[in-house]
Design a protein around this motif. Sequence first.
Motif, short mmCIF file in Angstrom:
data_model
loop_
_atom_site.label_atom_id
_atom_site.label_comp_id
_atom_site.label_asym_id
_atom_site.label_seq_id
_atom_site.Cartn_x
_atom_site.Cartn_y
_atom_site.Cartn_z
N THR B 238 16.44 14.66 -33.91
CA THR B 238 15.34 14.65 -32.93
C THR B 238 15.77 15.15 -31.56
O THR B 238 14.98 15.16 -30.63
CB THR B 238 14.78 13.22 -32.78
OG1 THR B 238 15.86 12.34 -32.42
CG2 THR B 238 14.13 12.75 -34.05
N ILE B 239 17.02 15.57 -31.44
CA ILE B 239 17.47 16.12 -30.15
C ILE B 239 16.85 17.50 -29.98
O ILE B 239 16.98 18.36 -30.85
CB ILE B 239 19.00 16.20 -30.09
CG1 ILE B 239 19.61 14.80 -30.07
CG2 ILE B 239 19.45 16.98 -28.86
CD1 ILE B 239 21.12 14.78 -30.15
N ASP B 240 16.21 17.71 -28.87
CA ASP B 240 15.53 18.97 -28.61
C ASP B 240 16.08 19.56 -27.32
O ASP B 240 15.59 19.29 -26.23
CB ASP B 240 14.02 18.71 -28.51
CG ASP B 240 13.23 20.00 -28.39
OD1 ASP B 240 12.05 19.95 -28.02
OD2 ASP B 240 13.81 21.07 -28.69
N LEU B 241 17.13 20.34 -27.45
CA LEU B 241 17.74 20.94 -26.28
C LEU B 241 17.76 22.46 -26.45
O LEU B 241 17.83 22.95 -27.57
CB LEU B 241 19.20 20.47 -26.13
CG LEU B 241 19.45 19.07 -25.58
CD1 LEU B 241 20.93 18.76 -25.65
CD2 LEU B 241 18.95 18.95 -24.16
N ASP B 242 17.75 23.16 -25.35
CA ASP B 242 17.92 24.61 -25.44
C ASP B 242 19.40 24.97 -25.55
O ASP B 242 19.80 25.75 -26.37
CB ASP B 242 17.32 25.29 -24.20
CG ASP B 242 15.82 25.16 -24.17
OD1 ASP B 242 15.23 25.12 -23.08
OD2 ASP B 242 15.22 25.10 -25.27
N THR B 243 20.18 24.39 -24.64
CA THR B 243 21.61 24.68 -24.66
C THR B 243 22.38 23.37 -24.73
O THR B 243 22.00 22.38 -24.11
CB THR B 243 22.06 25.45 -23.40
OG1 THR B 243 21.50 24.79 -22.26
CG2 THR B 243 21.63 26.88 -23.43
N LEU B 244 23.44 23.41 -25.47
CA LEU B 244 24.31 22.24 -25.61
C LEU B 244 25.71 22.73 -25.29
O LEU B 244 26.33 23.42 -26.09
CB LEU B 244 24.21 21.68 -27.04
CG LEU B 244 25.20 20.60 -27.45
CD1 LEU B 244 25.20 19.46 -26.47
CD2 LEU B 244 24.85 20.09 -28.84
N LEU B 245 26.18 22.37 -24.11
CA LEU B 245 27.48 22.89 -23.67
C LEU B 245 28.57 21.84 -23.65
O LEU B 245 29.75 22.18 -23.50
CB LEU B 245 27.34 23.51 -22.26
CG LEU B 245 26.33 24.64 -22.15
CD1 LEU B 245 26.19 25.09 -20.72
CD2 LEU B 245 26.74 25.80 -23.04
N ALA B 246 28.18 20.57 -23.74
CA ALA B 246 29.18 19.50 -23.71
C ALA B 246 28.63 18.30 -24.44
O ALA B 246 27.41 18.16 -24.59
CB ALA B 246 29.52 19.13 -22.26
#
Lengths: 367, 524
Positions: B238-246
């Motif tokens: 359910t995580i809705d992110l555009d970018t995941l950098l960390a």
Amino acid sequence: MEKKSYISTAQIVLVLFITRLLFSSTYMSVLKTGNYIQDTLFSIPIIFIVNFITAIPLLMLLKRHPGHNPVECTMKIAGKGVGSIVAVFYYLFFLLNAAVVTGNYENYFSATMIPDVNSFLVGFIVLIVCLYGVLKGIETIARFGSIVAIIYMITLIIIFISLEPMMDLDTLKPVFYTGTSYLMSSSIMNYNLSIQILAFAFLAPYMRQGGSLGKAYAGWNLLTSIILFMLMFYIVTVTGSFGAEQMYPLQTLATLTKISSFERLDAIHMVSWILNTIITITLYIYLAISCLLKTGLNKHRRVLALVSGVAVFFVATFLSRNFNFLQVVIDSGEFSIAITFFIIIIPLIVLMADVIKGRVMQDAKNE
Amino acid sequence: MSDSSTKGIIKYFKSKFAAIGSSGNNKPEAGCTPEYTMLKKSLISNMTYINGKFDGCSDFVSKELITCGRKAVIMEIDNMIDKLQLTQGVLAPLADAKPPVSLTDDDAVFNWLRDNTFTFVDQKEAFSYEETIGFLMAGFAVLLIEGIDKAIAFGLQGFKFRGIDEPNTDKSLRGSREGFVEPLRLNMMLVRRRVKNPNLKFEIYNLGSESRTDVCVAYIKGTVAESVLNEVRHRLRTIDLDTLLASGYIQAFFQDDPFSIFSTVGTTERPDAFCGKLSEGRVGIIVDNTPITLTMPFLFVENFQNMDDYAVGPYYATFTRILKYLSFFTSVLIPGLYVAIGSFHQALLPSQLLYALAQSEEATPFTLVFEALFMQVIYEMVREAGLRLPKQIGFAINIVGALIIGQAAVSAGLIGAPMVIVVAITATTSLITPTLYEPGVVMRFMFIVLAGMAGILGLTLGVAFCVYYLCSLKSYEVPYTAPISPFNGYAWRDVVIRLPWKILAKRKIAAQDLPGSNVDKTIG
């Protein structure tokens, strides 16, 4: 509606133990024992036995209806109407006790610690913290109570160890020099302070499966009696007749405590005492609300908490300004009647109704 | 007009009408499988599509070649692959490839090439553009051949990465000196080396619609509770992110209360600590390009545990544990306690100490509470400045800050010397439990204000509030304060005290077995 929570038997015992200790010594000055304070020591074994007797109707009722508190039992046996009336009575009773504790706390602070501060402000601040605990639920209250119990016990151990050289065993004599009047009055006072018997009944439904009601109650009674006796013993042997005149003799004991060059460790006692007050008020308000929730108000928990907090605040402010009234109430026979009504008479009536109802239904079945 | 073209036109308009009103819903549901566009047999069509996707990407490299009498293209992202391996393992064999004369069918030739020419273990097939682009992004070299509607991806990753070194955040005297690095696969290798058990499972998920970051869920089957694992999987999906950098980006998604000042998700940079958590029934998360991993459930007592505790003798380990607990409470309570006692409860102090304190504070113009707040703010500023700057300048800033705070302020009569000592003690003790530094700062300021307002009463009320808050927290249905409260004597063998290993090894206590836990005890 709050999800059904469960707490362990040990947590229940610790929470009830610590709340019982809170004002146990506060009302001793009302007894006006003077040089015969040692007579009050014998009230502890008496109340130890009386606690078992007074709890019989409640324990029997809970055993017949496991997982239910007295209000739920009444509703089940006598119907929702009667149960709601009983719920209101118990709600008011718990609120009154919460107000008594808060009033005592306000008076303690304005009389001993910070006289410049208005007493109602002290009560207001502590009630905010208590209401926060009420809203968090019984699991949080139980965990908090366990931690407070440990802190309080450590404080008592420090006080006991450091005051041991100051004990004078001669203050224990003579015993019953003026008869048994002081023994009776202190027994009545301790009986009036045993609200925890009722609190135990309302906490019983939260006990994890596998826990024994009887053993838990016996454990609480034994632990409380032992620590109370030790507390009273130190008050008698260290402060003697001086302690009999003190409004807060445990505070006096802490004031006399000395560790190395650090004197007057009443601040340490104050910390554990405040925490104890918080858990006591929180528990009483929570139990009060839990009574009314059974009448169909389970969706209004937060509103009930707020209303109850406001009610406790106003009653406590009144009581703290009439401290003599506050103390006399606890010591009086009228309060004993009220205690008897809520702890013995109501559960006894409900129990008898349940037994009769059971027999009638059994007879009808047999026919 | 033919029927097929009529149908095509109708189909076209139908698709356009269907798209009206659904423009806001084009974003695929987080974690769901996207639609795939299959590769075509025409090499030109495939390359047109892929070149279009990588238009403007100067690191996209492709080379045309002839193999088995057919045109082919090998593609890679510059500096993501090992060029020597590509040359020796792919290009050279392709150039020398001579399929049997009997094989004329394109698919048969492809299969022969796939099975006989290359010797890579990490060799996959891609059937769609999305898979092909995914492999390229992951550092694979991809081969497309004319007439074949699938691609071969070769795992030739050779990108540069930081070497495996001792972690900065959690050093150990007697434990391993290896810490997690950025590449996910390397981190998985570090974990696998320590748990040589096929029950250690790694599940890879892809998060971030833009970054498409790989996230690995690690657990030990047979130890982890199925309900905790399913809950982690559910939250991941359910995580809705555009970018995941960390890993810090998604840490809040795994916390039961995202506004909590105490984290109910653990972090570690150490593979040994990570494996230790997994063996206790916890679930671990490794995020690509992040050396900090996450573990859950996470309890309050874990803030005081580290690997050195288990490598040294039990007596010293117990001593350091007690020291850590004392340090935490000291760092949080000492400034408030000093303000409370100095402002309201002077009688508590021995007379000599009281005179010394009174003498030093008498000359200062500010109240104790203001001094305490001021000093704490200055310390935090100096600390932040020291963290962000290069090491040499940061070191100098710390020295200058200490001089300003310590010597100059006291000499000028702005601050009392005892307050400087209190701040120094606070600063030192707060660094002993680094995972509790952030909540410690918040609590410290709160206690200073409350102590300044109402002395020990205010301080105690603040403590009560914090303890209530702690007692109300749960981490995946495990009470955050377990096994302190609810108490479990057996679990205390590794809380404040650390019993010898002969006792610790007798029976493991998983997180879900702690008292007060409402975790469904079904084992995964």
